[in-house]
Scaffold this active site. Structure first.
Site, PDB file in Angstrom:
ATOM      1  N   GLU A  74      -6.689   4.753   7.832  1.00  0.00           N
ATOM      2  CA  GLU A  74      -6.401   6.176   7.583  1.00  0.00           C
ATOM      3  C   GLU A  74      -7.593   6.864   6.925  1.00  0.00           C
ATOM      4  O   GLU A  74      -7.846   8.038   7.175  1.00  0.00           O
ATOM      5  CB  GLU A  74      -5.129   6.310   6.722  1.00  0.00           C
ATOM      6  N   ASN A 118       0.874  -1.174   0.000  1.00  0.00           N
ATOM      7  CA  ASN A 118       0.000   0.000   0.000  1.00  0.00           C
ATOM      8  C   ASN A 118       0.911   1.223   0.000  1.00  0.00           C
ATOM      9  O   ASN A 118       1.500   1.560   1.022  1.00  0.00           O
ATOM     10  CB  ASN A 118      -0.890  -0.040   1.249  1.00  0.00           C
ATOM     11  N   TRP A 119       1.020   1.858  -1.167  1.00  0.00           N
ATOM     12  CA  TRP A 119       1.957   2.978  -1.288  1.00  0.00           C
ATOM     13  C   TRP A 119       1.442   4.246  -0.624  1.00  0.00           C
ATOM     14  O   TRP A 119       2.187   5.225  -0.499  1.00  0.00           O
ATOM     15  CB  TRP A 119       2.237   3.247  -2.771  1.00  0.00           C
ATOM     16  N   LYS A 120       0.172   4.286  -0.261  1.00  0.00           N
ATOM     17  CA  LYS A 120      -0.409   5.502   0.339  1.00  0.00           C
ATOM     18  C   LYS A 120      -0.106   6.707  -0.566  1.00  0.00           C
ATOM     19  O   LYS A 120      -0.106   6.557  -1.775  1.00  0.00           O
ATOM     20  CB  LYS A 120       0.104   5.676   1.773  1.00  0.00           C
ATOM     21  N   GLY A 174       2.744  -1.164   4.224  1.00  0.00           N
ATOM     22  CA  GLY A 174       2.868   0.239   3.841  1.00  0.00           C
ATOM     23  C   GLY A 174       4.315   0.603   3.583  1.00  0.00           C
ATOM     24  O   GLY A 174       4.857   0.368   2.500  1.00  0.00           O
ATOM     25  N   GLY A 175       4.963   1.155   4.606  1.00  0.00           N
ATOM     26  CA  GLY A 175       6.328   1.687   4.487  1.00  0.00           C
ATOM     27  C   GLY A 175       7.309   0.788   3.755  1.00  0.00           C
ATOM     28  O   GLY A 175       8.047   1.241   2.872  1.00  0.00           O
ATOM     29  N   SER A 208       3.413  -2.475  10.182  1.00  0.00           N
ATOM     30  CA  SER A 208       4.867  -2.568  10.328  1.00  0.00           C
ATOM     31  C   SER A 208       5.450  -3.915   9.897  1.00  0.00           C
ATOM     32  O   SER A 208       6.422  -4.396  10.486  1.00  0.00           O
ATOM     33  CB  SER A 208       5.289  -2.224  11.760  1.00  0.00           C
ATOM     34  N   HIS A 252      -9.536   1.414   4.752  1.00  0.00           N
ATOM     35  CA  HIS A 252      -8.256   1.523   5.459  1.00  0.00           C
ATOM     36  C   HIS A 252      -8.431   2.461   6.663  1.00  0.00           C
ATOM     37  O   HIS A 252      -9.164   3.449   6.585  1.00  0.00           O
ATOM     38  CB  HIS A 252      -7.173   2.059   4.520  1.00  0.00           C
ATOM     39  N   GLU A 287      -5.551  -5.002  10.638  1.00  0.00           N
ATOM     40  CA  GLU A 287      -4.483  -4.032  10.864  1.00  0.00           C
ATOM     41  C   GLU A 287      -4.731  -3.270  12.157  1.00  0.00           C
ATOM     42  O   GLU A 287      -5.486  -2.281  12.168  1.00  0.00           O
ATOM     43  CB  GLU A 287      -4.426  -3.027   9.711  1.00  0.00           C
ATOM     44  N   GLY A 336       2.604   1.936  10.696  1.00  0.00           N
ATOM     45  CA  GLY A 336       3.587   3.006  10.540  1.00  0.00           C
ATOM     46  C   GLY A 336       4.346   3.340  11.804  1.00  0.00           C
ATOM     47  O   GLY A 336       5.059   4.338  11.859  1.00  0.00           O
TER      48      GLY A 336
HETATM   49  P1  PGA Z   1       2.841   0.047   7.579  1.00  0.00           P
HETATM   50  O1  PGA Z   1       1.366   0.330   6.990  1.00  0.00           O
HETATM   51  O2  PGA Z   1       3.324  -1.234   6.967  1.00  0.00           O
HETATM   52  O3  PGA Z   1       3.652   1.230   7.152  1.00  0.00           O
HETATM   53  O4  PGA Z   1       2.695  -0.072   9.064  1.00  0.00           O
HETATM   54  C1  PGA Z   1       0.452  -0.715   6.831  1.00  0.00           C
HETATM   55  C2  PGA Z   1      -0.835  -0.212   6.243  1.00  0.00           C
HETATM   56  O5  PGA Z   1      -1.239   0.920   6.561  1.00  0.00           O
HETATM   57  O6  PGA Z   1      -1.482  -0.907   5.463  1.00  0.00           O
END
Ligand code: PGA
Length: 248
Positions: free
Chosen positions: A96, A9-11, A233-234, A212, A94, A166, A172
Site C-alpha cells: 500500500e 498490521n492495523w493499517k 491485516g483485516g 487474507s 508494504h 504478500e 484485503g
Molecule cells: P489482509 O492484509 O490480511 O487484510 O489481506 C494483509 C496486509 O496488508 O498485510
C-alpha cells in the site's frame, strides 16, 4: 531454527481506547506461545501500546519510518523517534505504501539499511500484482524486489530481516493464495536469498505469508515447510481473532 512470527498490521484503524482494550485482552491469552506476536499500529497509538505491552511477550511496531534521523520532511517519522518510544519493529515497503505513497525499491533499500543501523527489526514486504501473476511475471518481480531491497545489507543484518511475501491480489480481497502457491513462492524467495547470502543464511531468514490470512486458514498456511508466520491485516483488528491466529 526459525521462530515463526504472527504479525497484525492495523493499517489506518483503531483509536486509543479500543487499542488499549485490545492489547489488554490479548496479552494474558498469548502468554504461553512459542511464536513471536507483533502488532504494527498507527504512530498515534505507539506510546500507549508500548506502555501497556511492556513486560509481556507482545511486541509493538510501526508501519513505516523515514530513512533519515531528522530534517525538513513534514509529516514523516524517523527511526530515532521510534526508538525514543522503545519501538524496535517496523514494516518496510508494504504494497500500500508502494502503491499510494511512491515507495520505491530504492527507498525501501534505504529504510532497510537504516533500520538495521538503528537496531530496529524490519519486516520487508514483497509481492506481485494480479497482472504480473497472470502474465507469469511473479518470480521476476519478486527476485527484483529482493535483490534491490538487500543491496548493501550485510549477511548478519540479512539474517535479522523478516520477509513478508504478500501477493497484492490477495491483500484485503478475501482471496488467499493457495497454501501450495504461497509455499512455492516462499521457497523461491529462499532460493534467491541463497544466491545472495548462501545456504545457511537463506535457511535462517524468517519468511511470512500475507494476504487474507484469518483464523480459519492460518493452520494450513503455517503447515507449509518454508512459511514461518503471517502478516495479517483485516483479521488482526479483533482481539479474539488475533488470539486465535497466535494460538493457531
Ligand atoms: P489482509 O492484509 O490480511 O487484510 O489481506 C494483509 C496486509 O496488508 O498485510
Amino acid at each position: 531454527m526459525r521462530i515463526p512470527v504472527i504479525a497484525g498490521n492495523w493499517k489506518m484503524n483503531m483509536l486509543a481506547s479500543d487499542a488499549k482494550k485490545f492489547v489488554e485482552a490479548v496479552i494474558p491469552s498469548i502468554k504461553g506461545t512459542d511464536i513471536i506476536p507483533i502488532i504494527f499500529a498507527p504512530y498515534t497509538l505507539l506510546p500507549v501500546l508500548a506502555e501497556v505491552a511492556e513486560g509481556s511477550n507482545l511486541r509493538i511496531g510501526a508501519q513505516n519510518m523515514h530513512y533519515l534521523d531528522n530534517g525538513a520532511f513534514t509529516g514523516e517519522i524517523s527511526p530515532k523517534m521510534l526508538l525514543d518510544l522503545g519501538i524496535r519493529h517496523v514494516i518496510i515497503g508494504h504494497s500500500e505504501r508502494r502503491q499510494y505513497y511512491n515507495e520505491t525499491d530504492e527507498t525501501v533499500n534505504l529504510k532497510l539499511l537504516k533500520a538495521h543501523e538503528c537496531g530496529i527489526n524490519p519486516i520487508l514486504c514483497v509481492g506481485e500484482t494480479l497482472d504480473e501473476r497472470e502474465a507469469g511475471q511473479e518470480k521476476i518481480k519478486i527476485s527484483g524486489q529482493i535483490e534491490k531491497a538487500f543491496k548493501g545489507i550485510s549477511p548478519e543484518d540479512a539474517k535479522n530481516t523478516i520477509i513478508a511475501y504478500e501477493p497484492i491480489w490477495a491483500i484485503g480481497t478475501g482471496k488467499t493464495a493457495a497454501s501450495k502457491d504461497a509455499e512455492e513462492m516462499i521457497a523461491f524467495i529462499r532460493q534467491e536469498l541463497k544466491k545472495l547470502y548462501g545456504d545457511q543464511i537463506s535457511e535462517d531468514i524468517v519468511i511470512q505469508y500475507g494476504g487474507s490470512v484469518k483464523p480459519s486458514n492460518v493452520k494450513e498456511i503455517m503447515n507449509e515447510i518454508n512459511i514461518d508466520g503471517a502478516l495479517v491485516g483485516g483479521a488482526s483488528l479483533k482481539s479474539q481473532d488475533f488470539i486465535d491466529l497466535v494460538n493457531f
